[in-house]
Design an enzyme around this catalytic site. Structure first.
Site, PDB file in Angstrom:
ATOM      1  N   LYS A 242      15.917  23.734  24.603  1.00  0.00           N
ATOM      2  CA  LYS A 242      14.523  23.714  25.052  1.00  0.00           C
ATOM      3  C   LYS A 242      14.021  25.131  25.264  1.00  0.00           C
ATOM      4  O   LYS A 242      14.765  26.009  25.686  1.00  0.00           O
ATOM      5  CB  LYS A 242      14.395  22.945  26.376  1.00  0.00           C
TER       6      LYS A 242
ATOM      7  N   ARG B   1       9.698  13.348  45.069  1.00  0.00           N
ATOM      8  CA  ARG B   1       8.302  13.183  45.453  1.00  0.00           C
ATOM      9  C   ARG B   1       7.934  11.728  45.651  1.00  0.00           C
ATOM     10  O   ARG B   1       6.987  11.423  46.347  1.00  0.00           O
ATOM     11  CB  ARG B   1       7.398  13.805  44.386  1.00  0.00           C
TER      12      ARG B   1
END
Length: 134
Positions: free
Chosen positions: A40, A90
């Site tokens: 990546k 989260r």
């Protein structure tokens, strides 16, 4: 007890800083580690991410900064003598994503995963969102 706070940190966010500071209060040592996936391409170079993490941890005496390229997180933990992986979550989607990895890291290296819930004021912040806002 040594803990590892891994991530891409591309870029480092206020949420990352919050989790790091809270983890530093709970563990003897926290290694915050930029996990680099060679397949990546990140928005920010690894060296810049490391510098930003060092700045975020400058006042935390028990935090060190490192990077790891390729290989498994479990391998890093074994080699570094890490007992616990710290992950910020989260919401339920993060937890659903993290649970299989937590189980696999436990199976491969015997490390436990410690979840720190996001500060509600920062819950909406993600590296992807920060990057998109450019």
């Amino acid at each position: 007890m040594r803990a590892l706070f891994p991530g891409s940190f591309d870029p480092v966010t206020r949420g990352h800083r919050d989790v790091l500071r809270r983890a530093a209060l709970l563990f003897d040592e926290v290694v915050v580690c930029v996990m680099v996936n060679p397949s990546k391409t990140g928005r920010f170079p690894v060296a810049e991410r490391l510098d930003r993490l060092r700045a975020a941890a400058a006042d935390l005496g028990n935090v060190t900064v490192d990077s790891h390229t390729g290989g498994l997180l479990a391998d890093y933990c074994r080699r570094a003598g890490i007992d616990v992986v710290v992950r910020g979550v989260r919401g339920i989607h993060d937890l659903d994503h993290e649970m299989p990895m937590a189980r696999m890291n436990h199976r491969l290296a015997g490390v436990e995963t410690f979840f720190i819930t996001a500060d509600p004021a920062l819950r909406h912040v993600s590296s992807t969102l920060v990057t998109a806002m450019g």
